[in-house]
Design an enzyme around this catalytic site. Sequence first.
Site, PDB file in Angstrom:
ATOM      1  N   CYS A  39       1.264  -1.050  -0.146  1.00 15.93           N
ATOM      2  CA  CYS A  39       0.016  -0.270   0.157  1.00 15.93           C
ATOM      3  C   CYS A  39       0.735   1.497   0.071  1.00 15.93           C
ATOM      4  O   CYS A  39       0.988   1.886  -1.432  1.00 15.93           O
ATOM      5  CB  CYS A  39      -0.484   0.132   1.514  1.00 15.93           C
ATOM      6  SG  CYS A  39      -2.046  -1.711   1.530  1.00 15.93           S
TER       7      CYS A  39
HETATM    8  N1  LIG Z   1      -2.585  -6.679   1.671  1.00 18.51           N
HETATM    9  C1  LIG Z   1      -2.195  -5.877   1.881  1.00 18.51           C
HETATM   10  O1  LIG Z   1      -2.220  -4.867   2.996  1.00 18.51           O
HETATM   11  C2  LIG Z   1      -3.421  -4.900   1.520  1.00 18.51           C
HETATM   12  C3  LIG Z   1      -4.750  -4.011   2.339  1.00 18.51           C
HETATM   13  C4  LIG Z   1      -5.311  -2.882   1.143  1.00 18.51           C
HETATM   14  C5  LIG Z   1      -5.688  -2.868   0.160  1.00 18.51           C
HETATM   15  N2  LIG Z   1      -5.100  -4.028  -0.136  1.00 18.51           N
HETATM   16  C6  LIG Z   1      -5.708  -4.133  -2.244  1.00 18.51           C
HETATM   17  O2  LIG Z   1      -5.936  -4.926  -2.198  1.00 18.51           O
HETATM   18  C7  LIG Z   1      -5.337  -5.300  -3.271  1.00 18.51           C
HETATM   19  C8  LIG Z   1      -5.307  -6.858  -3.153  1.00 18.51           C
HETATM   20  O3  LIG Z   1      -4.511  -7.116  -2.516  1.00 18.51           O
HETATM   21  P1  LIG Z   1      -3.774  -8.306  -2.457  1.00 18.51           P
HETATM   22  O4  LIG Z   1      -2.604  -7.921  -1.105  1.00 18.51           O
HETATM   23  O5  LIG Z   1      -4.939  -9.754  -1.380  1.00 18.51           O
HETATM   24  O6  LIG Z   1      -2.632  -8.951  -2.904  1.00 18.51           O
HETATM   25  P2  LIG Z   1      -1.963 -10.663  -3.681  1.00 18.51           P
HETATM   26  O7  LIG Z   1      -1.165 -10.719  -4.262  1.00 18.51           O
HETATM   27  O8  LIG Z   1      -1.738 -11.131  -2.061  1.00 18.51           O
HETATM   28  O9  LIG Z   1      -3.801 -10.711  -3.702  1.00 18.51           O
HETATM   29  C9  LIG Z   1      -4.223 -10.983  -5.514  1.00 18.51           C
HETATM   30  C10 LIG Z   1      -4.545 -11.860  -6.423  1.00 18.51           C
HETATM   31  O10 LIG Z   1      -4.967 -11.944  -7.620  1.00 18.51           O
HETATM   32  C11 LIG Z   1      -5.020 -13.075  -8.550  1.00 18.51           C
HETATM   33  N3  LIG Z   1      -4.844 -12.484  -9.349  1.00 18.51           N
HETATM   34  C12 LIG Z   1      -4.443 -12.245 -10.302  1.00 18.51           C
HETATM   35  N4  LIG Z   1      -5.212 -12.090 -11.671  1.00 18.51           N
HETATM   36  C13 LIG Z   1      -6.132 -12.340 -11.236  1.00 18.51           C
HETATM   37  C14 LIG Z   1      -6.856 -12.985 -12.064  1.00 18.51           C
HETATM   38  N5  LIG Z   1      -7.322 -12.513 -13.604  1.00 18.51           N
HETATM   39  N6  LIG Z   1      -8.226 -14.162 -11.902  1.00 18.51           N
HETATM   40  C15 LIG Z   1      -7.674 -14.681 -10.615  1.00 18.51           C
HETATM   41  N7  LIG Z   1      -7.111 -14.037 -10.321  1.00 18.51           N
HETATM   42  C16 LIG Z   1      -6.163 -13.323 -10.171  1.00 18.51           C
HETATM   43  C17 LIG Z   1      -3.279 -13.032  -8.102  1.00 18.51           C
HETATM   44  O11 LIG Z   1      -3.330 -14.749  -8.207  1.00 18.51           O
HETATM   45  C18 LIG Z   1      -3.213 -13.579  -6.706  1.00 18.51           C
HETATM   46  O12 LIG Z   1      -3.540 -14.639  -5.743  1.00 18.51           O
HETATM   47  C19 LIG Z   1      -4.866  -4.416  -3.738  1.00 18.51           C
HETATM   48  O13 LIG Z   1      -5.117  -3.381  -4.876  1.00 18.51           O
HETATM   49  C20 LIG Z   1      -4.534  -4.057  -2.603  1.00 18.51           C
HETATM   50  O14 LIG Z   1      -3.890  -2.621  -3.116  1.00 18.51           O
HETATM   51  C21 LIG Z   1      -4.034  -4.902  -0.119  1.00 18.51           C
END
Ligand SMILES: NC(=O)c1ccc[n+]([C@@H]2O[C@H](COP(=O)([O-])OP(=O)(O)OC[C@H]3O[C@@H](n4cnc5c(N)ncnc54)[C@H](O)[C@@H]3O)[C@@H](O)[C@H]2O)c1
Length: 447
Positions: free
Chosen positions: A282
């Site tokens: 983030c």
């Molecule tokens: N991790 C955090 O602390 C956090 C907190 C708040 C918001 N976010 C936001 O949330 C979103 C996700 O973050 P995250 O940490 O869970 O990411 P992550 O990378 O852990 O998970 C994302 C998942 O999406 C999957 N993916 C990608 N393309 C895909 C597709 N076409 N079809 C199906 N699955 C697909 C990936 O394989 C992965 O498992 C981002 O925008 C991030 O900025 C993250």
Amino acid sequence: MKEMILDIHSTNIATLKKKIENRDAKIGVIGVGYVGLTLSVQLANKGFEVLTIDKDHFKIDQINKGNSYIEDVSNEELYSLVKKNKISASLNMDIISSYDVLIICVPTPLTVNREPDISYIEEVSHIISKYIRPGQLIILESTTYPGTTNEVILPILNKSNLEVGKDYFLAHSPERVDFGNKMHTRVNIPKVVGGVTSQCLEAALTLYKQIVEVIPVSSSTVAEMVKLFENTYRSVNIGLVNELAMLCNRMGINVWEMLDAAFTKPYGIQSFYPGPGVGGHCIPIDPFYLVWKAREYDFSLKFVELAGEINSNMPYFILEKLTYLLNHNNKTLKGSNILILGVAYKKDISDYRNSPAIKIIELLKKSNASVSYHDPLVPEMKLSSKDGHTLYSLDLSVNNLNTIDAVIIATDHSAFDLDYIVENSCLVLDTRNATRKLKNKEKITYL
Ligand SMILES: NC(=O)c1ccc[n+]([C@@H]2O[C@H](COP(=O)([O-])OP(=O)(O)OC[C@H]3O[C@@H](n4cnc5c(N)ncnc54)[C@H](O)[C@@H]3O)[C@@H](O)[C@H]2O)c1
């Protein structure tokens, strides 16, 4: 005829709301990383049937076996939800028509030029547009620049010839969870919700009200801006204390002592602490989404860019400080053995994405120092794709510690036995004030 169409539209939202309230709505969560998996568990715990969808075979396989791969979800909790058929997992997107709600939680990284990469959102939206059917609610939870839901997802979904707000519903609700935080969790952090139309908002509010307190805002664009503001606020304040840490270092003032005293003021100030830089999914990324979007409006976000610059300079500052300390011990950085203690981007979690420790390791290697690390939560780590190297956590035996010229405490995991580590090391650079309670501070230098 017009009345009949109106009737169909009001049936769509009424049916969806009823299904959600009765827990009959089937929910598909697309992208089950940190955000998607915790959300799926939260929804399943409230009685919804959740299908998790991801491209990653490993994750799908683990979920179907009931094995969790993130700290905030326990194996027991996931296993029991899978056994009760409340959570299942699939690699297949072609079954999404049978789901009433689809929640998108895919990554939103930066391109090499530090611009938003929303290709994952676009890819998923194109697939949804092929299978979308009347009565569905689509929600974006990924963090992104203001306007993405309206300007990117909506035109793609509209290719389906269904009408938003009438046939289907589209909203944004940013994820605000702070992984590893035991006090503020998904269950008690209110959810900001914005819809593309008022009907979309109503549909999305109905869903989130089942699991948490909701904060409605007037549009999906406002909801997107809320999330970027929250993370930019952190980035700017961390930038401020990091800059002060560098000044205090030059003036011989202990920045930690100064900040602890400043934060006793009961109003008008909030605690932020310096460190080796910012990491995770983030803080190092989201402000750049805002900076990029602002440019479209001939607006340059000076505070935000400056904070980003200061924060990304911190690993370089750590290296300068380390070089100075080694010099005082008649050693050079070149050829020294440096141990990084803690490589996760923050305390007590295993996530090391964009961790400042990675940058520090890369800089040390460039200076021809020999680098190792110890992190009980990260048994192995890959450096940048350019480097391609995998490092393995070093065992902290006395013999190993005796070969180390300096230890950099980059992450203050609770599990560290700091007394033992400091006692068996010759020099410690503590960038987190982790050793503040230790009696003997002779070998320790603070950021
Ligand atoms: N991790 C955090 O602390 C956090 C907190 C708040 C918001 N976010 C936001 O949330 C979103 C996700 O973050 P995250 O940490 O869970 O990411 P992550 O990378 O852990 O998970 C994302 C998942 O999406 C999957 N993916 C990608 N393309 C895909 C597709 N076409 N079809 C199906 N699955 C697909 C990936 O394989 C992965 O498992 C981002 O925008 C991030 O900025 C993250």
